[in-house]
Design an enzyme around this catalytic site. Structure first.
Site, PDB file in Angstrom:
ATOM      1  CD  GLU A   1     -71.517 -32.021 -46.980  1.00  0.00           C
ATOM      2  OE1 GLU A   1     -70.319 -32.276 -46.834  1.00  0.00           O
ATOM      3  OE2 GLU A   1     -72.163 -32.364 -47.983  1.00  0.00           O
TER       4      GLU A   1
ATOM      5  CE  LYS B   1     -70.478 -35.602 -45.552  1.00  0.00           C
ATOM      6  NZ  LYS B   1     -70.459 -36.443 -46.767  1.00  0.00           N
TER       7      LYS B   1
END
Length: 301
Positions: free
Chosen positions: A183, A220
């Site tokens: 992420e 992400k």
């Protein structure tokens, strides 16, 4: 609940092709009081860390056990380490998620953000990571992990360092038998957001091309300024799924932006819990949560 190869394969297929989104239930440390306040729990209502985490577990339990929190719309859920070690209705949380809800369990493993340098915030050191990864996979049946860093500006050196670190940690997760969600968030308020996203896409693609068969990851990302920017990442054979973070956008705004990204699904935290309150009746709580789940689901498909 040790990891089972057949279960892992089924979970991986669900994450790769399933219709729905990932619930981010992993607020930790500094963000917990804020999450509780949003839920209507004042700081005066708990004393010390243990009671605070007890309150947040009650909130998460209420969400996870709600009628609409099932694999019909929720593909996976990201847990905080304490939540992984806690139980719901007598079962470890991850086991409850999978066996009772059909929802794939993930674990947040980062320890927060380092100070800003080169326009980014890298992940802080993670002492004891290998032991935690082994325990998560073997003792709790966790499918994957999530680890967050933040990009504030279009600084090529900083973004390269962020992606290098994400991949380094990701390979440790893969070695432990799990799938990492890398992420590298781009700050939605960055004045160079679009430029940063272009640099990030190129860095991620270069690393995906270098991964060996079986070294599969999820990514992400902040919903990009340019629609479809990350489609080629989503199509890469080493990428199980590209998921979107809400990044501070309100639920309706986040869903509207996500609906323009055909190859991203949501992994929302604040947007999922928006409007929920400890003081609501179960009927009111479940109705509002069901509405939030439905909005995020529809934006994801």
């Amino acid at each position: 609940m040790a990891q089972d190869k057949a279960v892992f394969a089924k979970q991986k297929e669900q994450m790769h092709t399933g219709k729905g989104f990932i619930a981010a239930l992993d607020q930790s440390g500094g963000s917990t009081p804020k999450a509780l306040l949003q839920y209507g729990v004042e700081e005066s209502e708990y004393a010390g860390e243990a009671e605070m985490y007890g309150e947040i577990h009650k909130m998460r339990t209420r969400i996870i056990t709600a009628p609409d929190f099932t694999d019909q719309k929720v593909l996976g859920a990201i847990l905080f380490e304490r939540t992984m070690r806690a139980e719901i209705e007598g079962l470890p949380t991850a086991q409850y998620l999978w066996e009772k809800r059909g929802v794939v369990p993930f674990l947040k493993i980062d320890k927060g953000l380092a100070d800003k340098a080169d326009g980014v915030q890298m992940m802080k050191p993670m002492p004891g990571l290998e032991a935690l990864l082994t325990e998560a996979a073997q003792d709790f049946g966790i499918f994957g992990t999530k680890e967050r860093s933040v990009i504030h500006e279009a600084n090529a050196a900083g973004i390269k360092a962020i992606v290098d670190q994400q991949v380094e940690v990701g390979k440790m997760v893969i070695a432990a038998g799990m799938v990492p969600i890398m992420e590298p968030e781009v700050d939605i308020n960055s004045p160079t957001k679009a430029e940063a996203e272009e640099i990030l896409r190129a860095e991620l693609m270069a690393h995906l091309d270098q991964l060996a068969e079986g070294e599969d990851v999820m990514i992400k990302l902040t919903i990009p300024t340019v629609a479809g920017l990350y489609d080629d990442l989503a199509d890469h054979p080493r990428c199980v799924r590209v998921v979107a973070l809400s990044g501070g956008y309100k639920t309706d705004d986040a869903c509207e932006r996500l609906s323009k990204q055909p190859k991203m699904i949501a992994s929302f935290s604040r947007a999922l819990a928006e409007g929920l309150s400890k003081k609501q009746s179960d009927d009111d709580f479940n109705a509002l949560l069901g509405s939030n789940i439905d909005k995020i689901y529809r934006a994801s498909i």
